[in-house]
Design an enzyme around this catalytic site. Structure first.
Site, PDB file in Angstrom:
ATOM      1  N   CYS A  82       3.855  10.582  11.761  1.00 50.07           N
ATOM      2  CA  CYS A  82       2.461  10.943  12.064  1.00 50.07           C
ATOM      3  C   CYS A  82       2.356  11.932  13.229  1.00 50.07           C
ATOM      4  O   CYS A  82       1.267  12.435  13.518  1.00 50.07           O
ATOM      5  CB  CYS A  82       1.643   9.693  12.366  1.00 50.07           C
ATOM      6  N   HIS A 334      -6.961  11.154   8.915  1.00 51.89           N
ATOM      7  CA  HIS A 334      -5.562  11.188   9.343  1.00 51.89           C
ATOM      8  C   HIS A 334      -4.661  11.703   8.214  1.00 51.89           C
ATOM      9  O   HIS A 334      -3.911  10.935   7.615  1.00 51.89           O
ATOM     10  CB  HIS A 334      -5.170   9.770   9.793  1.00 51.89           C
TER      11      HIS A 334
HETATM   12  N1  COA Z   1     -12.416   3.280   7.480  1.00 54.28           N
HETATM   13  C1  COA Z   1     -13.683   3.218   7.029  1.00 54.28           C
HETATM   14  N2  COA Z   1     -14.016   3.276   5.727  1.00 54.28           N
HETATM   15  C2  COA Z   1     -13.010   3.402   4.853  1.00 54.28           C
HETATM   16  C3  COA Z   1     -11.669   3.472   5.256  1.00 54.28           C
HETATM   17  C4  COA Z   1     -11.382   3.409   6.611  1.00 54.28           C
HETATM   18  N3  COA Z   1     -10.126   3.469   7.054  1.00 54.28           N
HETATM   19  N4  COA Z   1     -10.892   3.602   4.154  1.00 54.28           N
HETATM   20  C5  COA Z   1     -11.736   3.628   3.097  1.00 54.28           C
HETATM   21  N5  COA Z   1     -13.004   3.488   3.520  1.00 54.28           N
HETATM   22  C6  COA Z   1     -14.211   3.397   2.696  1.00 54.28           C
HETATM   23  C7  COA Z   1     -14.270   4.419   1.589  1.00 54.28           C
HETATM   24  O1  COA Z   1     -14.946   5.589   2.013  1.00 54.28           O
HETATM   25  C8  COA Z   1     -15.024   3.688   0.521  1.00 54.28           C
HETATM   26  O2  COA Z   1     -16.388   3.710   0.832  1.00 54.28           O
HETATM   27  P1  COA Z   1     -17.490   3.845  -0.325  1.00 54.28           P
HETATM   28  O3  COA Z   1     -17.299   2.606  -1.181  1.00 54.28           O
HETATM   29  O4  COA Z   1     -18.780   3.880   0.404  1.00 54.28           O
HETATM   30  O5  COA Z   1     -17.155   5.098  -1.064  1.00 54.28           O
HETATM   31  C9  COA Z   1     -14.565   2.248   0.681  1.00 54.28           C
HETATM   32  O6  COA Z   1     -14.157   2.129   2.058  1.00 54.28           O
HETATM   33  C10 COA Z   1     -13.426   1.857  -0.221  1.00 54.28           C
HETATM   34  O7  COA Z   1     -12.445   2.885  -0.135  1.00 54.28           O
HETATM   35  P2  COA Z   1     -11.038   2.785  -0.784  1.00 54.28           P
HETATM   36  O8  COA Z   1     -10.471   4.161  -0.824  1.00 54.28           O
HETATM   37  O9  COA Z   1     -11.116   2.025  -2.077  1.00 54.28           O
HETATM   38  O10 COA Z   1     -10.233   1.920   0.277  1.00 54.28           O
HETATM   39  P3  COA Z   1      -8.784   1.434   0.071  1.00 54.28           P
HETATM   40  O11 COA Z   1      -8.775  -0.042  -0.004  1.00 54.28           O
HETATM   41  O12 COA Z   1      -8.138   2.197  -1.041  1.00 54.28           O
HETATM   42  O13 COA Z   1      -8.072   1.893   1.447  1.00 54.28           O
HETATM   43  C11 COA Z   1      -7.130   1.199   3.534  1.00 54.28           C
HETATM   44  C12 COA Z   1      -8.388   1.271   2.668  1.00 54.28           C
HETATM   45  C13 COA Z   1      -7.507   0.623   4.882  1.00 54.28           C
HETATM   46  C14 COA Z   1      -6.090   0.286   2.853  1.00 54.28           C
HETATM   47  C15 COA Z   1      -6.538   2.620   3.676  1.00 54.28           C
HETATM   48  O14 COA Z   1      -7.505   3.463   4.233  1.00 54.28           O
HETATM   49  C16 COA Z   1      -5.299   2.618   4.557  1.00 54.28           C
HETATM   50  O15 COA Z   1      -4.216   2.247   4.118  1.00 54.28           O
HETATM   51  N6  COA Z   1      -5.408   3.075   5.814  1.00 54.28           N
HETATM   52  C17 COA Z   1      -4.292   3.163   6.738  1.00 54.28           C
HETATM   53  C18 COA Z   1      -3.561   4.471   6.551  1.00 54.28           C
HETATM   54  C19 COA Z   1      -2.325   4.493   7.393  1.00 54.28           C
HETATM   55  O16 COA Z   1      -1.591   3.547   7.479  1.00 54.28           O
HETATM   56  N7  COA Z   1      -2.063   5.657   8.000  1.00 54.28           N
HETATM   57  C20 COA Z   1      -0.919   5.825   8.853  1.00 54.28           C
HETATM   58  C21 COA Z   1      -1.184   5.261  10.179  1.00 54.28           C
HETATM   59  S1  COA Z   1       0.175   5.400  11.268  1.00 54.28           S
END
Ligand code: COA
Length: 390
Positions: A82, A334
């Site tokens: 990252c 990100h």
């Molecule tokens: N914060 C706020 N809202 C979020 C979000 C987040 N991180 N991720 C998704 N959403 C929202 C979407 O916009 C969507 O909203 P909507 O229904 O109004 O359209 C809803 O939540 C569902 O989104 P979806 O894409 O189905 O979520 P998901 O379950 O596929 O993914 C996480 C959610 C948290 C699992 C994913 O964002 C994730 O893995 N994040 C971490 C990424 C990471 O590890 N990066 C490296 C860091 S070192």
């Protein structure tokens, strides 16, 4: 030899499957070249930050260069998880500082949404330590940072509401940033009611999965002074690595690599008191707990007191030090390889006082800090940018 950032550009972050990876990169590149007032043929060196894996282009550097019309005489793809964007800045900076190129370009791009969440989460999880931690224990990144959060909660009097405060602040600033993935404000209740991803981290404690690109043009002192009256100088950069295996860490209450990178940068830049040296800071809030650890690792708060900065709202504009006033990774998004360069984009715009109303920090010291972490502290880059030539 000194080097300055003379142009920055970035795409709007978000879910963007309309554009292919080279198109995203080219948009950021062209905005940065336009900002610098140079032609694409002027770029002599390109450092390209990209993890890939989730997207189709497997060897993207030549394709990105061709699509953007660049004909560099040197370049490389850079990977530091990252922190890849900061690593690309470092490579471009070294190309200029060593005299290899007068003008170098650092660019980062990802098209993460090309894969399903489950696959992206798996690929990111494998970025910890595949053999010892992913394959054997199934650790994913939310789970890694949940370990940091539970250790922090056990040691200090912090709680889930303190973490929520970080998300609320970063969404507040994201709501004013037209480049941010999420431009909506949220409340503490929204965060606390959101679904658990890895206890105690909930949806709103996590940075999202993002498509986007960011770029910065770095020029030698001679060229920079010809191109602009407001060069942003790379005053210092501290770079450190940490263990890949969490079992080899002394504790989960700090990222040693970030502490070391900050120490190096502060020494080089002559920073005695980090609380009083910067107009603002952009820190690596991949999860809300990471921002609190950053406050302590960077010396903005004493050890064990970082959560109080959040609780007392001291990292809004007007507080002890404004942090992530672009929305941070949490709300701005990100796109892994692009994130460090999006921080550079923000720092340069803020220092030039070109940020949107409501989220422009007062610029009194002309100095900003960028903290970009790779993995769970496998890499840390702390960069100090200044309006004053070092
Ligand atoms: N914060 C706020 N809202 C979020 C979000 C987040 N991180 N991720 C998704 N959403 C929202 C979407 O916009 C969507 O909203 P909507 O229904 O109004 O359209 C809803 O939540 C569902 O989104 P979806 O894409 O189905 O979520 P998901 O379950 O596929 O993914 C996480 C959610 C948290 C699992 C994913 O964002 C994730 O893995 N994040 C971490 C990424 C990471 O590890 N990066 C490296 C860091 S070192």
């Amino acid at each position: 030899m000194s080097a300055a950032i003379v142009g920055v550009g970035m795409t709007k972050f978000g879910r963007d499957l309309e554009h292919q990876l080279p198109e995203l990169a080219a948009e950021a590149i062209h905005l940065a070249l336009e900002d610098a007032g140079i032609d694409r043929r002027d770029v002599k060196y390109v450092a390209f930050a990209n993890i890939g894996g989730w997207s189709s282009e497997f060897f993207p550097l030549p394709i990105v260069c061709e699509y953007a019309g660049l004909t560099p005489t040197g370049g490389m793809r850079v990977e530091a998880a990252c922190a890849s964007g900061s690593a690309a800045l470092n490579a471009a900076y070294m190309a200029v500082a060593s005299g290899v190129a007068d003008i170098a370009l650092a660019v980062g791009a990802e098209r993460m949404n090309e894969s399903e969440t489950s696959q992206v989460v798996e690929l990111l999880g494998r970025g910890g330590n595949f053999f010892w931690e992913f394959e054997n224990f199934g650790l994913t990144f939310p789970a890694y940072y949940a370990l940091f959060a539970t250790a922090y909660f056990q040691e200090y009097a912090a709680n889930e509401e303190d973490l929520a405060k970080i998300a609320v602040k970063n969404h507040y600033y994201g709501s004013m940033n037209p480049k941010a993935q999420f431009q909506k404000r949220i409340t503490i209740e929204d965060v606390l009611k959101s679904r658990y991803v890895a206890w105690p981290l909930k949806l709103y404690d996590c940075s999202p999965i993002t498509d986007g690109a960011a770029a910065a043009v770095i020029a030698s002192e001679k060229v920079a002074s010809k191109l602009t009256d407001t060069p942003t100088w790379i005053k210092a950069q501290g770079v450190a690595t940490g263990t890949a295996n969490l079992t080899m860490r002394k504790n989960f209450l700090s990222l040693e690599s970030a502490v070391e990178a900050a120490k190096q940068a502060y020494e080089k830049a002559g920073v005695d008191d980090p609380r009083k040296s910067f107009d603002f800071a952009l820190v690596h809030d991949c999860f809300t707990i990471a921002e609190i650890l950053a406050y302590e690792d960077l010396g903005f708060a004493d050890r064990g007191k970082g959560y109080l900065l959040a609780r007392e709202e001291q990292t809004y504009i007007g507080g002890v030090i404004p942090v992530n006033i672009d929305g941070g990774l949490k709300a701005k998004g990100h796109p892994i390889g692009a994130s460090g360069l999006a921080m550079v984009h923000e720092a340069v715009k803020q220092l030039r006082q070109e940020a949107e109303k409501g989220r422009q920090a007062p610029i009194k010291r002309g100095q900003a800090l960028i903290h970009n972490v790779g993995g769970t502290g496998h890499f840390a880059y702390v960069t100090i940018l200044s309006l004053e030539k070092p």
